[in-house]
Motif scaffolding. Structure first.
Motif, PDB file in Angstrom:
ATOM      1  N   ASP A 103       0.836  -1.194   0.000  1.00 35.46           N
ATOM      2  CA  ASP A 103       0.000   0.000   0.000  1.00 35.46           C
ATOM      3  C   ASP A 103       0.876   1.252   0.000  1.00 35.46           C
ATOM      4  O   ASP A 103       0.784   2.074  -0.897  1.00 35.46           O
ATOM      5  CB  ASP A 103      -0.903  -0.032   1.237  1.00 35.46           C
ATOM      6  CG  ASP A 103      -1.785   1.191   1.352  1.00 35.46           C
ATOM      7  OD1 ASP A 103      -2.880   1.164   0.752  1.00 35.46           O
ATOM      8  OD2 ASP A 103      -1.372   2.172   2.013  1.00 35.46           O
ATOM      9  N   THR A 104       1.742   1.386   1.006  1.00 39.39           N
ATOM     10  CA  THR A 104       2.538   2.599   1.180  1.00 39.39           C
ATOM     11  C   THR A 104       3.882   2.237   1.783  1.00 39.39           C
ATOM     12  O   THR A 104       3.975   1.321   2.591  1.00 39.39           O
ATOM     13  CB  THR A 104       1.860   3.565   2.189  1.00 39.39           C
ATOM     14  OG1 THR A 104       0.462   3.556   1.977  1.00 39.39           O
ATOM     15  CG2 THR A 104       2.405   4.984   2.045  1.00 39.39           C
ATOM     16  N   GLU A 123       3.323   7.291  12.084  1.00 36.90           N
ATOM     17  CA  GLU A 123       2.376   7.634  11.011  1.00 36.90           C
ATOM     18  C   GLU A 123       1.976   6.358  10.248  1.00 36.90           C
ATOM     19  O   GLU A 123       0.819   6.176   9.868  1.00 36.90           O
ATOM     20  CB  GLU A 123       3.005   8.626  10.027  1.00 36.90           C
ATOM     21  CG  GLU A 123       3.134  10.040  10.541  1.00 36.90           C
ATOM     22  CD  GLU A 123       4.373  10.256  11.422  1.00 36.90           C
ATOM     23  OE1 GLU A 123       5.004   9.259  11.850  1.00 36.90           O
ATOM     24  OE2 GLU A 123       4.693  11.419  11.689  1.00 36.90           O
ATOM     25  N   ALA A 124       2.946   5.489  10.023  1.00 41.55           N
ATOM     26  CA  ALA A 124       2.666   4.232   9.316  1.00 41.55           C
ATOM     27  C   ALA A 124       1.643   3.400  10.095  1.00 41.55           C
ATOM     28  O   ALA A 124       0.695   2.847   9.519  1.00 41.55           O
ATOM     29  CB  ALA A 124       3.964   3.442   9.127  1.00 41.55           C
ATOM     30  N   ARG A 147      -0.520   4.583  12.284  1.00 46.38           N
ATOM     31  CA  ARG A 147      -1.805   5.297  12.261  1.00 46.38           C
ATOM     32  C   ARG A 147      -2.569   4.994  10.974  1.00 46.38           C
ATOM     33  O   ARG A 147      -3.787   4.875  10.960  1.00 46.38           O
ATOM     34  CB  ARG A 147      -1.589   6.815  12.366  1.00 46.38           C
ATOM     35  CG  ARG A 147      -0.988   7.274  13.676  1.00 46.38           C
ATOM     36  CD  ARG A 147      -1.988   7.239  14.802  1.00 46.38           C
ATOM     37  NE  ARG A 147      -1.447   7.824  16.015  1.00 46.38           N
ATOM     38  CZ  ARG A 147      -1.613   7.329  17.231  1.00 46.38           C
ATOM     39  NH1 ARG A 147      -2.311   6.217  17.409  1.00 46.38           N
ATOM     40  NH2 ARG A 147      -1.096   7.927  18.272  1.00 46.38           N
ATOM     41  N   HIS A 148      -1.831   4.888   9.880  1.00 49.51           N
ATOM     42  CA  HIS A 148      -2.429   4.575   8.583  1.00 49.51           C
ATOM     43  C   HIS A 148      -3.112   3.198   8.648  1.00 49.51           C
ATOM     44  O   HIS A 148      -4.226   3.020   8.150  1.00 49.51           O
ATOM     45  CB  HIS A 148      -1.325   4.585   7.520  1.00 49.51           C
ATOM     46  CG  HIS A 148      -1.830   4.496   6.108  1.00 49.51           C
ATOM     47  ND1 HIS A 148      -2.656   5.437   5.535  1.00 49.51           N
ATOM     48  CD2 HIS A 148      -1.614   3.558   5.145  1.00 49.51           C
ATOM     49  CE1 HIS A 148      -2.933   5.075   4.286  1.00 49.51           C
ATOM     50  NE2 HIS A 148      -2.309   3.941   4.024  1.00 49.51           N
ATOM     51  N   ARG A 170      -7.141   2.210   6.172  1.00 47.68           N
ATOM     52  CA  ARG A 170      -7.186   2.802   4.837  1.00 47.68           C
ATOM     53  C   ARG A 170      -6.351   2.022   3.828  1.00 47.68           C
ATOM     54  O   ARG A 170      -6.443   2.258   2.637  1.00 47.68           O
ATOM     55  CB  ARG A 170      -6.674   4.251   4.908  1.00 47.68           C
ATOM     56  CG  ARG A 170      -7.712   5.228   5.448  1.00 47.68           C
ATOM     57  CD  ARG A 170      -7.288   6.661   5.180  1.00 47.68           C
ATOM     58  NE  ARG A 170      -6.079   7.002   5.901  1.00 47.68           N
ATOM     59  CZ  ARG A 170      -6.054   7.692   7.047  1.00 47.68           C
ATOM     60  NH1 ARG A 170      -7.189   8.110   7.595  1.00 47.68           N
ATOM     61  NH2 ARG A 170      -4.917   7.970   7.627  1.00 47.68           N
ATOM     62  N   ASN A 171      -5.525   1.121   4.312  1.00 50.97           N
ATOM     63  CA  ASN A 171      -4.588   0.457   3.401  1.00 50.97           C
ATOM     64  C   ASN A 171      -5.209  -0.703   2.617  1.00 50.97           C
ATOM     65  O   ASN A 171      -6.110  -1.389   3.084  1.00 50.97           O
ATOM     66  CB  ASN A 171      -3.391  -0.061   4.194  1.00 50.97           C
ATOM     67  CG  ASN A 171      -3.785  -1.008   5.327  1.00 50.97           C
ATOM     68  OD1 ASN A 171      -4.608  -0.649   6.161  1.00 50.97           O
ATOM     69  ND2 ASN A 171      -3.231  -2.201   5.327  1.00 50.97           N
ATOM     70  N   ILE A 186       1.902  -2.170   4.636  1.00 51.19           N
ATOM     71  CA  ILE A 186       2.562  -0.898   4.925  1.00 51.19           C
ATOM     72  C   ILE A 186       3.999  -1.225   5.324  1.00 51.19           C
ATOM     73  O   ILE A 186       4.225  -2.055   6.204  1.00 51.19           O
ATOM     74  CB  ILE A 186       1.832  -0.170   6.068  1.00 51.19           C
ATOM     75  CG1 ILE A 186       0.388   0.111   5.640  1.00 51.19           C
ATOM     76  CG2 ILE A 186       2.567   1.115   6.433  1.00 51.19           C
ATOM     77  CD1 ILE A 186      -0.528   0.499   6.776  1.00 51.19           C
TER      78      ILE A 186
END
Lengths: 324, 324
Positions: free
Chosen positions: B296-297, B306-307, B309-310, B315-316, B320
């Motif tokens: 995903d990211t 932040e990773a 939290r994502h 949302r992924n 991640i």
């Protein structure tokens, strides 16, 4: 023929002895002159109308008797002494049974002894081995050790697997009997905290396998008694059907496998395969006399209700049999 | 070396980048220069202090990188590109890994892709095959189909078993992606009653296997969605940990097998065996490009919070990854 069926009017206490047509064996079935039938909790549940899986109006899921007629090819012939599971219809003078589910009665056994074998030994075998995958020298906790399935499971776990067998029961008399059958650790659940005793007996690790006939009342204690990656077979609900709060993370962090099971509603094909495996693995021990059915009381067929009441009172050690 | 560890004071939001000694490989371990680490929910649970099984103060249970040193005999040598599970310590510049748990990175893969393989593919493989015993052409219900494990499980179930794959997810975008990976039946759990859709898609029979990442919220619906004698693997509790009022007879009458599992707390020996089986069964498909990790990211290591939290925001689609 005479047969016991369920009377739905309360005034007769739920069971009546009545006259019904002798059943006709379908292709692949045996017609059997019933000599004995055994009592099971599933019969009580059916009598109480709580479960609809027995489409046969006559109670009873296991019998022993003599083959009267074989419809289709079979290894059995008229005159053969057989025992096995039936799809209802056991509390009667005649019953039909799929031939591939019939087992030859060992010569040394009476019909009463034979009727005490199928349900409890097949259930114990199924739960210990097919579902519970008991390995040599593992440990197993068997609740209701003096019950029909309990007495069968103690013997199988010792003779087939050399397992460490831990049992619970509610009286010293029952525990002594379990000890005579080979159980290693005897716990009186009325006087002792069984989960503490189990941990003591397993170096704090818990058991590899639990045969659970109790259900809700023992949920948390079973979870405390089981080893990491242990197997837990849920086979009865004597202690209630509903668990108020289940913590799923506890099942995950211990990696527990919980399997619910009942034998009666399984398919014909399943029962035939189970019977075949059981005959292969267990019959040699039965014929040597190392493993034997435990009979508590024999009632005449007419006293089917008294026989069930005896089971409901949890007074029995081993099986309750009806002589037909 | 730089590493991400848990700061228990609320003001720093729980994670700090700090300087810690480079770990020293024990006998049988590899020291690895970490190039990428992936984020897992178990890291979030550890950050929140809810679970104590990661004794390593550094977060992270899977990495990819280059072997710097092999302590003891091993098939890997300095310079080899490897990926695999670590016992904590992944969010750092260097980490140690038992050598028998390392997997060679396919030539075509970047380090980011490689870091996205171990945890989700090993978990999907473990739950579908070791625990779930998925057979050819059976049906499987995969909740959270667009998650890391979900995207891995869809691919394995299709490519290894030709299974009928039914997935749930919370958006059309996620469902479309699951469809591209091969899922056969796509259910938006926010708009549809998933148990009704599952029954529709299985001729009213239910599925052979459920991979359940949701837990409490889906308990009754999963029970309605599973076939008689089905297997249900409980692998996550995104929808709550505690089920109120569990009816045990429902588990018994359907003969359901429910297995709780987590991968991280399993033994070294278990992880080594699982890795070996996975390499044997799945690597040929990975090397052919038929099965691939979904990313995903990618965040830099400094943005570990932040990773996470994502991931917490759901949302992924896929994994991640942290670049170290």
């Amino acid at each position: 023929m005479k047969a016991i069926t369920v009377e739905r009017q309360e005034t007769t206490n739920g069971l009546i002895l009545t006259e019904l047509p002798t059943p006709v064996p379908a292709e692949g079935e045996l017609l059997i002159k019933v000599h004995a039938a055994a009592v099971n909790r599933t019969d009580i549940v059916t009598r109480e109308g709580k479960s609809g899986y027995a489409s046969n109006p006559i109670l009873g899921v296991e019998i022993s008797g003599v083959v009267e007629q074989a419809n289709g090819r079979s290894e059995f012939a008229p005159g053969d002494r057989v025992m096995g599971l039936v799809n209802g219809g056991g509390y009667a003078e005649y019953a039909v049974m799929p031939a591939e589910r019939a087992m030859r009665i060992p010569d040394a056994y009476s019909f009463e002894q034979a009727a005490a074998v199928p349900e409890v030994f097949l259930t114990a075998y199924q739960t210990l081995y097919w579902i519970g995958r008991l390995q040599r020298n593992e440990s197993v906790l068997i609740h209701a050790g003096a019950s029909g399935v309990g007495t069968a499971a103690i013997q199988l776990a010792k003779k087939l697997s050399g397992a460490k067998v831990i049992v619970t029961a509610g009286s010293q008399e029952k525990l002594d009997f379990c000890g005579e059958l080979g159980a290693d650790v005897l716990i009186n659940y009325k006087e002792q905290s069984f989960e503490q005793e189990v941990l003591k007996a397993t170096d704090g690790q818990g058991v590899d396998l639990i045969l659970d006939f109790v259900g809700a009342d023992y949920w948390d204690k079973n979870l405390a008694s089981i080893k990491k990656e242990g197997r837990w077979v849920l086979i009865g609900i004597l202690g209630g059907i509903q668990v108020e709060q289940v913590n799923l993370f506890a099942l995950m962090s211990k990696c527990v496998q919980l399997t619910g099971t009942l034998l009666t509603p399984r398919s014909d094909e399943y029962k035939a395969r189970l019977t075949a495996d059981f005959v292969k693995d267990v019959f040699p021990h039965i014929e040597q006399g190392e493993i034997k059915p435990i009979i508590d009381t024999v009632f005449p067929l007419e006293q089917a209700l008294e026989a069930q009441r005896h089971m409901e009172a949890n007074r029995n050690i081993g099986k309750i049999v009806l002589r037909t």
